[in-house]
Design a protein around this motif. Structure first.
Motif, mmCIF file in Angstrom:
data_model
loop_
_atom_site.group_PDB
_atom_site.id
_atom_site.type_symbol
_atom_site.label_atom_id
_atom_site.label_comp_id
_atom_site.label_asym_id
_atom_site.label_seq_id
_atom_site.Cartn_x
_atom_site.Cartn_y
_atom_site.Cartn_z
ATOM 1 N N VAL A 1 33.225 27.408 44.394
ATOM 2 C CA VAL A 1 33.936 28.138 43.344
ATOM 3 C C VAL A 1 32.924 28.500 42.255
ATOM 4 N N TYR A 2 33.028 29.728 41.737
ATOM 5 C CA TYR A 2 31.993 30.258 40.860
ATOM 6 C C TYR A 2 32.573 30.885 39.591
ATOM 7 N N GLN A 3 31.810 30.800 38.508
ATOM 8 C CA GLN A 3 31.975 31.723 37.391
ATOM 9 C C GLN A 3 31.185 32.978 37.750
ATOM 10 N N MET A 4 31.813 34.168 37.594
ATOM 11 C CA MET A 4 31.167 35.401 38.017
ATOM 12 C C MET A 4 31.229 36.456 36.919
ATOM 13 N N SER A 5 30.170 37.240 36.856
ATOM 14 C CA SER A 5 30.229 38.448 36.034
ATOM 15 C C SER A 5 31.094 39.481 36.743
ATOM 16 N N ILE A 6 31.504 40.494 36.015
ATOM 17 C CA ILE A 6 32.471 41.454 36.551
ATOM 18 C C ILE A 6 31.929 42.169 37.783
ATOM 19 N N ASP A 7 30.645 42.514 37.767
ATOM 20 C CA ASP A 7 30.075 43.194 38.928
ATOM 21 C C ASP A 7 30.113 42.323 40.169
ATOM 22 N N GLU A 8 29.944 41.019 39.996
ATOM 23 C CA GLU A 8 30.013 40.104 41.139
ATOM 24 C C GLU A 8 31.449 39.934 41.631
ATOM 25 N N ILE A 9 32.398 39.980 40.703
ATOM 26 C CA ILE A 9 33.806 39.902 41.115
ATOM 27 C C ILE A 9 34.187 41.129 41.939
ATOM 28 N N VAL A 10 33.692 42.292 41.544
ATOM 29 C CA VAL A 10 33.955 43.507 42.325
ATOM 30 C C VAL A 10 33.398 43.359 43.739
ATOM 31 N N LYS A 11 32.200 42.786 43.867
ATOM 32 C CA LYS A 11 31.634 42.533 45.195
ATOM 33 C C LYS A 11 32.459 41.511 45.968
ATOM 34 N N PRO B 1 41.961 32.613 43.372
ATOM 35 C CA PRO B 1 41.583 32.611 41.951
ATOM 36 C C PRO B 1 40.127 33.031 41.756
ATOM 37 N N LEU B 2 39.881 33.813 40.708
ATOM 38 C CA LEU B 2 38.542 34.241 40.339
ATOM 39 C C LEU B 2 38.350 34.068 38.828
ATOM 40 N N PHE B 3 37.119 33.729 38.437
ATOM 41 C CA PHE B 3 36.817 33.396 37.048
ATOM 42 C C PHE B 3 35.756 34.354 36.524
ATOM 43 N N ALA B 4 36.135 35.164 35.523
ATOM 44 C CA ALA B 4 35.273 36.237 35.027
ATOM 45 C C ALA B 4 34.615 35.865 33.704
ATOM 46 N N ARG B 5 33.338 36.237 33.585
ATOM 47 C CA ARG B 5 32.635 36.115 32.320
ATOM 48 C C ARG B 5 31.739 37.326 32.138
ATOM 49 N N SER B 6 31.235 37.529 30.931
ATOM 50 C CA SER B 6 30.422 38.707 30.652
ATOM 51 C C SER B 6 29.022 38.551 31.233
ATOM 52 N N GLY B 7 28.301 39.680 31.276
ATOM 53 C CA GLY B 7 26.961 39.689 31.824
ATOM 54 C C GLY B 7 26.920 40.453 33.132
ATOM 55 N N THR B 8 25.785 40.415 33.810
ATOM 56 C CA THR B 8 25.638 41.045 35.119
ATOM 57 C C THR B 8 24.863 40.111 36.039
ATOM 58 N N GLY B 9 25.166 40.208 37.300
ATOM 59 C CA GLY B 9 24.462 39.418 38.297
ATOM 60 C C GLY B 9 24.685 37.925 38.195
ATOM 61 N N ILE B 10 25.789 37.515 37.569
ATOM 62 C CA ILE B 10 26.058 36.082 37.378
ATOM 63 C C ILE B 10 27.017 35.584 38.460
ATOM 64 N N LYS B 11 26.596 34.540 39.156
ATOM 65 C CA LYS B 11 27.447 33.862 40.130
ATOM 66 C C LYS B 11 27.044 32.396 40.127
ATOM 67 N N ASP B 12 27.629 31.634 39.202
ATOM 68 C CA ASP B 12 27.248 30.249 38.964
ATOM 69 C C ASP B 12 28.271 29.300 39.591
ATOM 70 N N GLU B 13 27.814 28.524 40.567
ATOM 71 C CA GLU B 13 28.697 27.563 41.222
ATOM 72 C C GLU B 13 29.025 26.415 40.275
ATOM 73 N N VAL B 14 30.258 25.918 40.364
ATOM 74 C CA VAL B 14 30.718 24.821 39.519
ATOM 75 C C VAL B 14 30.525 23.515 40.284
ATOM 76 N N ALA B 15 29.807 22.577 39.693
ATOM 77 C CA ALA B 15 29.442 21.349 40.409
ATOM 78 C C ALA B 15 30.649 20.581 40.916
ATOM 79 N N SER B 16 31.719 20.561 40.130
ATOM 80 C CA SER B 16 32.896 19.784 40.522
ATOM 81 C C SER B 16 33.798 20.517 41.513
ATOM 82 N N MET B 17 33.483 21.803 41.771
ATOM 83 C CA MET B 17 34.290 22.601 42.702
ATOM 84 C C MET B 17 33.367 23.383 43.635
ATOM 85 N N PRO B 18 32.783 22.742 44.638
ATOM 86 C CA PRO B 18 31.861 23.443 45.541
ATOM 87 C C PRO B 18 32.498 24.692 46.139
#
Length: 323
Positions: A50-60, A31-48
């Motif tokens: 696992v990240y919310q990612m911008s599209i460019d980070e998901i491609v990486k 599973p991957l979680f996409a949000r708008s923006g660039t260079g975003i890779k924010d870890e979720v505290a309750s799910m070590p």
């Protein structure tokens, strides 16, 4: 005379030869979680991990997944703007449509599954358009929107649609919508037996999809009901689903086996956020051997009858399987 089962366990080579259930990296969808923006890779505290990612980070991230042998992902979207009907999910410029196009452009060999629901896109956090009188989701209006959403995903390049809203008749509506738009060969993996579970808590943190009022028990399944669970999946098979699913997995392995015994369709399980986070927190507390418990859990899903495992553990498991 008594049976000597240990004869077949003493030699490790023979143990491997006789192993009945096997895990493979080909079993996993990540599973991957996409949000708008660039260079975003924010870890979720309750799910070590696992990240919310911008599209460019998901491609990486997809590049890293392929190095591990993982070629299947399922996408969830976090829109900038939410409204009462989940308009972003119906728009060809919405977060999921954009993400699908970007991933398929960079990684045409990546198999992209899209979660099909509205809870992440509505300002009330429920899985469709609300009925103001009953204060729950209006099933039939939502069916039409699900069909539109499926076509948006298909046009963006999704390889498989995975409806998760537990609306009655959703597979019929989605299948008719896809077929009429020329996507008759696009498979549908239905969240066919999805329980109103407390195990989803951390997911709602990462997907920002908690209901603003009430809960989802008026459309998701009662965890106490076994026969109804089987009926739900069998009905989705009749409506044209290509793959069925049980969600959550760990506390419902009896249901996984029951459905496996009642269908010839492939069966997926979703190893959900609460299941994942419990192992992570237990490992942090030092009370389990994380790798061994994780792999034993995943093996248990396969033994119960799962053909596909959607899991946040996929990368870690792939590394262990490579070794």
């Amino acid at each position: 005379m008594f049976a000597r089962f240990r004869r077949k366990r003493l030699n490790p080579v023979l143990r491997d030869l006789l192993q009945e259930t096997h895990l493979s990296v080909n079993d996993f969808i990540y599973p991957l979680f996409a949000r708008s923006g660039t260079g975003i890779k924010d870890e979720v505290a309750s799910m070590p991990g696992v990240y919310q990612m911008s599209i460019d980070e998901i491609v990486k991230e997809c590049e890293d997944l392929k190095k591990l042998g993982i070629y299947a992902i399922i996408l969830f979207g976090i829109p900038d703007v939410k409204d009462s009907v989940g308009s972003d999910a119906l728009c060809e410029h919405g977060i999921i449509a954009q993400t699908v196009r970007a991933v398929k452009a960079a990684h045409p060999d990546m198999f992209v599954v899209t979660d099909l629901c509205f809870c992440e896109y509505t300002d009330h956090g429920h899985c469709g358009v609300l009925d103001p009188v009953l204060e729950t989701v209006d099933n039939d209006i939502t069916l039409g929107n699900l069909a539109k959403q499926a076509v948006v995903h298909a046009k963006a390049g999704a390889d498989m649609i995975a409806p998760s809203g537990m609306m009655d008749g959703m597979i019929t509506a989605i299948r008719e919508g896809l077929d009429s738009a020329g996507f008759e060969n696009l498979p549908v993996m239905s969240y066919s037996t999805k329980f109103a579970s407390a195990y989803y808590g951390p997911f709602r943190d990462v997907a920002e999809s908690s209901p603003s009022f009430g809960d989802r028990r008026s459309y998701q399944m009662n965890p106490a009901n076994r026969n109804e669970a089987i009926l739900e999946s069998i009905e989705d098979e009749k409506e044209g689903a290509d793959i069925l699913m049980v969600k959550p997995a760990l506390a419902y392995l009896d249901i996984v086996r029951d459905i496996k015994n009642n269908t010839s369709l492939p069966l997926a399980v979703y190893n959900v956020s609460g299941e994942y986070s419990m192992l992570k927190m237990a490992a942090k507390a030092g009370v389990i051997d994380y790798d061994k418990v994780m792999m034993e859990t995943l093996l248990g899903f396969k033994r119960a009858g799962a053909d596909i495992i959607i899991t946040y553990h996929a990368k870690e498991a792939a590394l262990l399987l490579q070794k």
